[in-house]
Design an enzyme around this catalytic site. Structure first.
Site: not given
Ligand code: IMP
Length: 429
Positions: A16, A40-41, A13, A224
């Site tokens: 990007k 999420g972009h 976040d 991420q």
């Molecule tokens: P997962 O990717 O859904 O398995 O989540 C694993 C961890 O990554 C959790 O703490 C989510 O909140 C975090 N996470 C996954 N995608 C994002 C993102 O795009 N931005 C911030 N945190 C993320």
């Protein structure tokens, strides 16, 4: 020609979408190489139109750019179709989206297992996005995954779904007390969905190699962030893929020697979603201030982001593990009107100073920030377009972050709009 990897330097976040949007017009290819619709972009176009993209590379908003969902990505077919339809409804040309035949699919049972596992973990939960990302990657490594190319061979697809459900249904029913899922129904549903994107399936590894050979500019877009990397992040509170720059070669099929630059996206403060350690987290009114001023709400889940001051230990670590050549510093405008801006320069772990990321997770959990206070600025900087337009204290803040982070800052975001960016060094070409 130039191949650039763009990665999040913190916990994701970092903004990007703004960077891919800025450089999108200079590249012929934008490639997603890991993750799925957990990302999420948000991109804001000059006419004020706002787009939230989860799976499709943000280069889709730049006319003429080719977009690839690489082999390292996990794809939820329903989400893909919905996102495509949403873009097309708003007049975006999606004809240049190509999908790797080797990307894995997120199946309905992955989403179901993600949700029940989190509930089962209780206080130890990861705080996942609940999108089935982890279970899909688990199946990939366990060699039980379903790939995009299986959609082209219905009998193989049926065999694979049946094999996967043979085990999953036992887990769902016997451990989690859920209903068993019907393999035939899932196959039928997925094949119907595939009709909407089958024509986009391609040998993207080969296409990218040819593009690199031709001299096209290619942007490999990570989702991420560094600290959410399954190898280099704050494990186990991480995602299940490799957002760091090394993941770009694995997840796209372009060899490491092809990469010319690695740009880290770095927010002027820090945020994190989900569980896990966060040394500079602010649980007071300052955290709320950053959340409100920075609009720190998750694009994918709508969850409020945890907020804290800038952490230079993390930035140094990101520079190191990604081999960062340039930083894009985002959201500097959010810090305007603070009297002083604290920056974490090191950690205190039970009385011992750590200038670099501690080796063990226990130490990271005990880390307390050691702050340096930098003078703030009260001017509105959202209209600044050159470094010289910034007030002196904002310039000093940027320069200090550059020294502490160990890589040069080549672009600065001063607002969400496409034009609200200061470019200090050209990174492409
Ligand atoms: P997962 O990717 O859904 O398995 O989540 C694993 C961890 O990554 C959790 O703490 C989510 O909140 C975090 N996470 C996954 N995608 C994002 C993102 O795009 N931005 C911030 N945190 C993320």
């Amino acid at each position: 020609m130039s191949v650039m990897v763009l990665i999040g330097a913190q916990w994701g976040d970092e903004g990007k979408g703004k960077a891919t949007d800025l450089w999108g017009s200079q590249v012929q290819w934008v490639v997603r190489y890991q993750g799925g619709n957990n990302a999420g972009h948000t991109v804001v176009l000059p006419d004020g139109q706002k787009f939230a993209l989860h799976l499709i590379p943000s280069g889709i908003l730049s006319a003429g750019t080719n977009n690839v969902i690489g082999n390292g990505v996990v794809i939820d077919p329903g989400v893909l179709l919905k996102e495509l339809a949403g873009l097309e409804e708003r007049g975006v040309d999606t004809s240049r989206l190509f999908i790797s035949a080797d990307a894995h699919l997120i199946m309905p049972y992955h989403v179901a297992i993600d949700k029940v596992t989190e509930r089962f973990l209780g206080n130890s939960k990861i705080g996942t996005t609940g999108r089935g990302i982890g279970p899909a990657y688990q199946d990939k490594v366990a060699r039980l995954g379903v790939r995009v190319q299986d959609l082209l061979d219905p009998s193989i697809l049926a065999q694979k779904v049946e094999a996967a459900l043979h085990i999953k249904n036992q887990i769902l029913v016997k451990i989690y007390n859920r209903k068993a899922l019907d393999p035939a129904q899932i196959v039928e549903e997925v094949l119907a969905q595939a009709e909407g994107f089958k024509h986009r399936i391609a040998d993207t590894r080969l296409e990218l190699a040819k593009a690199a050979e031709r001299g096209d500019n290619i942007l490999l877009e990570g989702s991420q962030g560094t600290l959410l990397d399954v190898d280099h992040g704050t494990y186990p509170f991480v995602t299940s893929s490799n957002p760091t720059s090394g993941g770009a070669t694995i997840g796209s099929g372009l060899g490491p020697t092809r990469i010319d630059s690695v740009v880290g996206i770095l927010k002027a403060y820090t945020t994190r979603v989900g569980s896990g350690p966060f040394p500079t987290e602010l649980e007071d009114e300052w955290g709320e201030y950053l959340r409100q001023t920075g609009g720190e709400v998750g694009v994918t889940t709508g969850r409020l982001r945890r907020c804290g001051w800038f952490d230079a230990v993390i930035a140094r670590y990101a520079s190191r593990v990604n081999g960062i050549t340039d930083y894009f510093l985002t959201k500097l405008d959010v810090l305007s009107s603070l009297k002083e801006v604290p920056v974490c320069v090191a950690y205190d772990v039970d009385g011992v100073r750590f200038d670099e990321m501690p080796m063990t997770q226990s130490d990271i959990h005990h880390a307390k920030p050691i702050y340096e206070l930098l003078p703030g600025w009260s001017e509105d900087i959202s209209g600044a377009r050159t470094f010289e337009d910034l007030p002196k204290n904002a310039q000093d803040y940027v320069r200090r972050l550059e020294v502490l982070s160990g890589s040069r800052i080549s672009a600065i975001g001063v607002g969400p709009g496409r034009d609200q960016t200061i470019v200090l060094h050209e990174v492409f070409g």
